[in-house]
Design a protein around this motif. Sequence first.
Motif, short mmCIF file in Angstrom:
data_model
loop_
_atom_site.label_atom_id
_atom_site.label_comp_id
_atom_site.label_asym_id
_atom_site.label_seq_id
_atom_site.Cartn_x
_atom_site.Cartn_y
_atom_site.Cartn_z
N ALA A 107 -27.74 -104.48 24.68
CA ALA A 107 -26.51 -103.70 24.84
C ALA A 107 -26.75 -102.49 25.74
CB ALA A 107 -25.98 -103.26 23.48
N ILE A 108 -27.91 -101.85 25.55
CA ILE A 108 -28.25 -100.69 26.39
C ILE A 108 -28.41 -101.12 27.85
CG2 ILE A 108 -30.03 -98.95 26.85
CD1 ILE A 108 -30.53 -98.86 23.82
N GLU A 109 -29.08 -102.27 28.04
CA GLU A 109 -29.28 -102.77 29.40
C GLU A 109 -27.95 -103.12 30.07
OE1 GLU A 109 -31.86 -105.99 28.66
OE2 GLU A 109 -33.68 -104.79 28.57
N GLN A 110 -27.04 -103.73 29.32
CA GLN A 110 -25.75 -104.08 29.89
C GLN A 110 -24.97 -102.83 30.28
OE1 GLN A 110 -23.40 -107.32 28.12
NE2 GLN A 110 -25.13 -107.68 26.74
N ALA A 111 -25.07 -101.79 29.45
CA ALA A 111 -24.40 -100.53 29.81
C ALA A 111 -25.02 -99.94 31.06
CB ALA A 111 -24.49 -99.55 28.65
N GLY A 112 -26.37 -100.02 31.15
CA GLY A 112 -27.04 -99.48 32.32
C GLY A 112 -26.77 -100.27 33.59
N ASP A 113 -26.34 -101.54 33.43
CA ASP A 113 -26.04 -102.35 34.60
C ASP A 113 -24.88 -101.80 35.42
OD1 ASP A 113 -28.06 -103.97 33.90
OD2 ASP A 113 -26.82 -105.67 33.25
N GLN A 114 -24.13 -100.89 34.85
CA GLN A 114 -23.00 -100.32 35.59
C GLN A 114 -23.47 -99.35 36.68
OE1 GLN A 114 -20.03 -101.66 34.91
NE2 GLN A 114 -21.22 -102.88 33.44
N ARG A 115 -24.75 -98.99 36.65
CA ARG A 115 -25.29 -98.14 37.71
C ARG A 115 -25.30 -98.89 39.03
NH1 ARG A 115 -28.74 -94.12 37.14
NH2 ARG A 115 -30.10 -95.07 38.69
N ASP A 116 -25.22 -98.14 40.13
CA ASP A 116 -25.26 -98.75 41.45
C ASP A 116 -26.65 -99.31 41.78
OD1 ASP A 116 -22.62 -98.11 41.89
OD2 ASP A 116 -23.09 -96.18 42.82
N THR A 117 -27.70 -98.65 41.29
CA THR A 117 -29.07 -99.05 41.59
C THR A 117 -29.82 -99.32 40.30
OG1 THR A 117 -29.07 -97.62 43.56
CG2 THR A 117 -31.21 -98.37 42.74
N GLY A 136 -32.56 -105.13 36.67
CA GLY A 136 -33.78 -105.16 37.48
C GLY A 136 -34.27 -106.57 37.75
N LEU A 137 -34.18 -107.44 36.75
CA LEU A 137 -34.59 -108.83 36.93
C LEU A 137 -33.60 -109.57 37.83
CD1 LEU A 137 -36.37 -111.23 36.37
CD2 LEU A 137 -35.18 -111.55 34.17
N ARG A 138 -32.31 -109.29 37.67
CA ARG A 138 -31.32 -109.92 38.55
C ARG A 138 -31.56 -109.55 40.00
NH1 ARG A 138 -27.30 -108.17 35.08
NH2 ARG A 138 -26.37 -106.96 36.77
N ALA A 139 -31.94 -108.30 40.23
CA ALA A 139 -32.22 -107.86 41.60
C ALA A 139 -33.43 -108.60 42.17
CB ALA A 139 -32.46 -106.35 41.62
N MET A 140 -34.44 -108.85 41.34
CA MET A 140 -35.61 -109.61 41.78
C MET A 140 -35.22 -111.04 42.13
SD MET A 140 -39.00 -109.80 42.20
CE MET A 140 -39.86 -108.53 41.24
N ARG A 193 -32.56 -99.39 37.46
CA ARG A 193 -33.56 -98.40 37.07
C ARG A 193 -34.25 -98.88 35.81
NH1 ARG A 193 -31.59 -92.43 35.72
NH2 ARG A 193 -30.71 -93.55 33.92
N GLY A 194 -35.56 -98.69 35.74
CA GLY A 194 -36.30 -99.08 34.55
C GLY A 194 -37.61 -99.76 34.91
N VAL A 195 -38.12 -100.55 33.97
CA VAL A 195 -39.41 -101.23 34.14
C VAL A 195 -39.20 -102.73 34.05
CG1 VAL A 195 -41.74 -101.52 33.24
CG2 VAL A 195 -40.64 -99.28 33.12
N LEU A 196 -39.73 -103.47 35.01
CA LEU A 196 -39.70 -104.93 35.01
C LEU A 196 -41.10 -105.42 34.70
CD1 LEU A 196 -38.08 -107.52 35.58
CD2 LEU A 196 -38.77 -107.32 37.98
#
Length: 307
Positions: A80-90, A283-287, A92-95
């Motif tokens: 849930a936290i990651e989904q909320a953070g997905d609203q950011r433009d870039t 972050g994984l989706r971007a990869m 951020r975090g650790v993969l």
Amino acid sequence: MRSGLTELDAIVSVARHRSFRTAATSLGLSTSALSHAVAALEARIGVRLFHRTTRSVTLTAAGEQFVQEIAPALATIRGAIEQAGDQRDTPRGVLRINTSLGAAQQVMQPLVFEYLRRYPEMQVDIVTEGRLIDIVLEGFDAGIRLAEMVPQDMIAVPLGPSQRLVVVGSPAYFAEHGVPRTPVDLLQRPCIRSRMPGGAVWRWEFERRGETQQIDVKGPLTLDDGALMLQAARNGVGLAYLSEWNVAPDLAAGTLRCVLEDWTPAFDGLCLYYPGRRHVPAGLRAMIELIREQRTAAGRPPRRARK
């Protein structure tokens, strides 16, 4: 260290790693801070969760039940936290990625460095090991392995071109021992044996026009690292069976030669893989998108991920 989810994450991490030191490293904490957090939670609930000795850390019966109850809930909360953070433009975090050393060497320059350049707020934590692990149980976002090694319950994204193993030796070796014409000829020549992560010595595998052979080669040296095998082959110790990617510079320079090429067909290359039953972090989706972009640019169609 604040109470709440961080303490619970500490309990799950110690249970996973069976080590306070390793768990602290994975969470970015000092060992003393982690130990204090675990002890404080145990004191608050009035139950010992771990048996501790100077050599080992194991869960108590109460600890086993506690971890089984909280681990799924923590995964849901993190999702849930990651989904909320997905609203950011870039992103951020650790993969966190688990892979073999050879695979890591292949993807660092074309993939990982470019990923970090594009997404400066991301960190990539790569752990290399020969054995194949459960990436979900060990807390990784994804793994990178050869396609044939990817577990069937994972989503696999093709990462690079097909690969090939080749039998190589030095010019001095062939001058002394001659050139093998068939895989069976290897039994009469010194080879560099390869020990697998589980401890067994690997039988060299060959295929030609539907015929397969497995050869238990002999030789004076057994190794478990490709770089050491390459060094030994250069020095004429024996023939080595290695990834064509690893030996390409030596083949170009003439320090090594290939033999039995008609017995070593190409096979599917590396894949990035991840569990399909949970939310995919930004972050994984971007990869994944970068992988598909690079495959298209290289003229390799972005094949559908295996599900």
